[in-house]
Design a protein around this motif. Sequence first.
Motif, mmCIF file in Angstrom:
data_model
loop_
_atom_site.group_PDB
_atom_site.id
_atom_site.type_symbol
_atom_site.label_atom_id
_atom_site.label_comp_id
_atom_site.label_asym_id
_atom_site.label_seq_id
_atom_site.Cartn_x
_atom_site.Cartn_y
_atom_site.Cartn_z
ATOM 1 N N THR A 155 0.815 -1.229 0.000
ATOM 2 C CA THR A 155 0.000 0.000 0.000
ATOM 3 C C THR A 155 0.846 1.275 0.000
ATOM 4 N N TYR A 156 2.173 1.138 0.033
ATOM 5 C CA TYR A 156 3.009 2.338 0.240
ATOM 6 C C TYR A 156 2.685 3.462 -0.753
ATOM 7 N N ALA A 157 2.658 3.127 -2.048
ATOM 8 C CA ALA A 157 2.455 4.170 -3.072
ATOM 9 C C ALA A 157 1.073 4.812 -2.922
ATOM 10 N N ALA A 158 0.039 3.980 -2.752
ATOM 11 C CA ALA A 158 -1.327 4.522 -2.633
ATOM 12 C C ALA A 158 -1.422 5.443 -1.415
ATOM 13 N N LYS A 159 -0.770 5.035 -0.327
ATOM 14 C CA LYS A 159 -0.844 5.843 0.902
ATOM 15 C C LYS A 159 -0.068 7.146 0.761
ATOM 16 N N ILE A 160 1.157 7.043 0.251
ATOM 17 C CA ILE A 160 1.993 8.246 0.186
ATOM 18 C C ILE A 160 1.386 9.259 -0.778
ATOM 19 N N MET A 161 0.879 8.774 -1.904
ATOM 20 C CA MET A 161 0.323 9.683 -2.904
ATOM 21 C C MET A 161 -0.959 10.346 -2.394
ATOM 22 N N SER A 162 -1.737 9.627 -1.596
ATOM 23 C CA SER A 162 -3.004 10.205 -1.132
ATOM 24 C C SER A 162 -2.847 10.938 0.194
ATOM 25 N N THR A 163 -1.655 10.873 0.802
ATOM 26 C CA THR A 163 -1.422 11.620 2.043
ATOM 27 C C THR A 163 -0.648 12.898 1.746
ATOM 28 N N LYS A 164 0.404 12.765 0.948
ATOM 29 C CA LYS A 164 1.255 13.940 0.684
ATOM 30 C C LYS A 164 0.591 14.923 -0.263
ATOM 31 N N LEU A 165 -0.295 14.428 -1.130
ATOM 32 C CA LEU A 165 -0.934 15.299 -2.111
ATOM 33 C C LEU A 165 -2.374 15.559 -1.692
ATOM 34 N N PRO A 166 -2.882 16.758 -1.966
ATOM 35 C CA PRO A 166 -4.233 17.091 -1.495
ATOM 36 C C PRO A 166 -5.334 16.375 -2.258
ATOM 37 N N GLU A 167 -5.065 16.029 -3.520
ATOM 38 C CA GLU A 167 -6.081 15.375 -4.346
ATOM 39 C C GLU A 167 -5.472 14.113 -4.948
ATOM 40 N N ALA A 168 -6.253 13.037 -4.982
ATOM 41 C CA ALA A 168 -5.744 11.789 -5.565
ATOM 42 C C ALA A 168 -6.907 10.904 -5.978
ATOM 43 N N LEU A 169 -6.621 10.019 -6.918
ATOM 44 C CA LEU A 169 -7.564 8.964 -7.305
ATOM 45 C C LEU A 169 -6.825 7.634 -7.167
ATOM 46 N N ILE A 170 -7.520 6.613 -6.679
ATOM 47 C CA ILE A 170 -6.916 5.276 -6.609
ATOM 48 C C ILE A 170 -7.907 4.293 -7.240
ATOM 49 N N ALA A 171 -7.506 3.688 -8.348
ATOM 50 C CA ALA A 171 -8.345 2.654 -8.966
ATOM 51 C C ALA A 171 -7.826 1.319 -8.468
ATOM 52 N N SER A 172 -8.705 0.478 -7.928
ATOM 53 C CA SER A 172 -8.229 -0.797 -7.393
ATOM 54 C C SER A 172 -9.045 -1.949 -7.978
ATOM 55 N N SER A 173 -8.430 -3.116 -7.955
ATOM 56 C CA SER A 173 -9.056 -4.285 -8.581
ATOM 57 C C SER A 173 -9.029 -5.463 -7.618
ATOM 58 N N CYS A 174 -10.110 -6.249 -7.603
ATOM 59 C CA CYS A 174 -10.128 -7.504 -6.836
ATOM 60 C C CYS A 174 -9.993 -8.698 -7.771
ATOM 61 N N SER A 175 -9.674 -8.417 -9.038
ATOM 62 C CA SER A 175 -9.632 -9.509 -10.027
ATOM 63 C C SER A 175 -8.527 -10.503 -9.726
ATOM 64 N N LYS A 176 -7.319 -9.991 -9.428
ATOM 65 C CA LYS A 176 -6.182 -10.904 -9.247
ATOM 66 C C LYS A 176 -6.128 -11.419 -7.818
ATOM 67 N N ASN A 177 -6.211 -10.510 -6.835
ATOM 68 C CA ASN A 177 -5.983 -10.978 -5.465
ATOM 69 C C ASN A 177 -7.138 -11.809 -4.899
#
Length: 399
Positions: free
Chosen positions: A226-248
């Motif tokens: 989760t490091y990238a998703a967390k850092i990008m959505s914490t350090k930056l004021p605006e973010a989008l995260i597209a996630s998938s349950c297809s593989k996991n």
Amino acid sequence: MLFSGLAEVGDDPILQVSTMYKASNDPNKVDLGVGVYKDADGNTAILKSVKKAEQYLVDHQDTKTYLSPAGNPEFNRLVQDMLIGADHPAVGENRVSTYQTPGGTGGVRIGLDFVKACNPNANVWISNPTWPNHTAITKSLGLNPKQYRYYDIKQGVFQYQEMFEDLSGAEEGDVVILHGCCHNASGADLTNAQWDELAAMMLEKGLVPLVDFAYQGFGDGIEEDTYAAKIMSTKLPEALIASSCSKNFAMYRDRAGAITLVSSDATEHKKNASHMLSAVRATYSMPPDHGAAVVAHILGTPALKAEWIAEVDEMRERVKKMRHLFVEKMNEKAPNSGFGYIAEQKGMFSYLTLTAEQIQTLINKHSIFFMGNGRVNVAGLTEKNIDYVTDAVASLFRS
Ligand SMILES: Cc1ncc(COP(=O)(O)O)c(C=O)c1O
């Protein structure tokens, strides 16, 4: 005539690989093409935790009335928790929402649809190479795709400095699609220190991340990835995260995924959320229920969640093991072939650094099917086919 002026669109290259594999009569044929996990017997099985959750739904689900455009609220809460954590600052500040979408593809689509509502001429920066749908979706929405260098396929080199340089030239308000982990197609990921540096630069320049997170758990672990998703959505004021349950969750065809929106403050977020829902409404009205209901039941039931995590661990460790075995065998069979990087890379994909001619030899002479640019799905390797594959690859290095 309205319908008579179109030129035919060629088959997706990955579908071409599958067609060739199916058509081959070679008893030794190997499929390293299509991007699904395969177990030690080459099967893409249904997870045990998923089967149990499905049985629970058969026994307990009592309506199939419509969902809302946002989808299953439990799924949205639990997935958000798994992506960025309940203690993420945006949660307490009421400036984050997660919406269930039809797969990760639906997440990318709705995320970019929202970007279009914000700026119909937005630039969308896409890694070169990438999952081809990033460009296809960007173009189909009329947004402006731009490429940043990421991985030199010919040399087999991860280009972090080049990536940084290209994105440093982006303009304020540009969107940057980033692979959250297990970059498809190179398997080369940023280190945590590189994510930190990139996030700081993007903050300074006013760039907006769209983290495409399709392989959570396939890199180092559900939490670790989760490091990238967390850092990008914490350090930056605006973010989008597209996630998938297809593989996991190995629920490819059930189309479970999500888009998470982080806005700069709660007032903006309320307006933004209405645009996300309006994009959903105008596209497919609401997501399909089944896959997300299964995920919600698994993530909301501690014993089942533990069982699922163990299954994800097993999938990840098997792919890692095949990466190491491939390198070990290549070191024995063709010591200077230079495939050591395969063991370092993450997720299901890597490029075999080979010439176009060598790639065609593997496909046509040895019936080892993979992408013409060298991308292989490492999960297609098994203890049964590894010697056949490494013998064939090693033969390319003998004069
Ligand atoms: C980078 C990336 N993003 C998104 C997706 C979409 O996955 P889904 O099947 O959930 O739509 C994939 C699937 O291959 C992918 O590789």
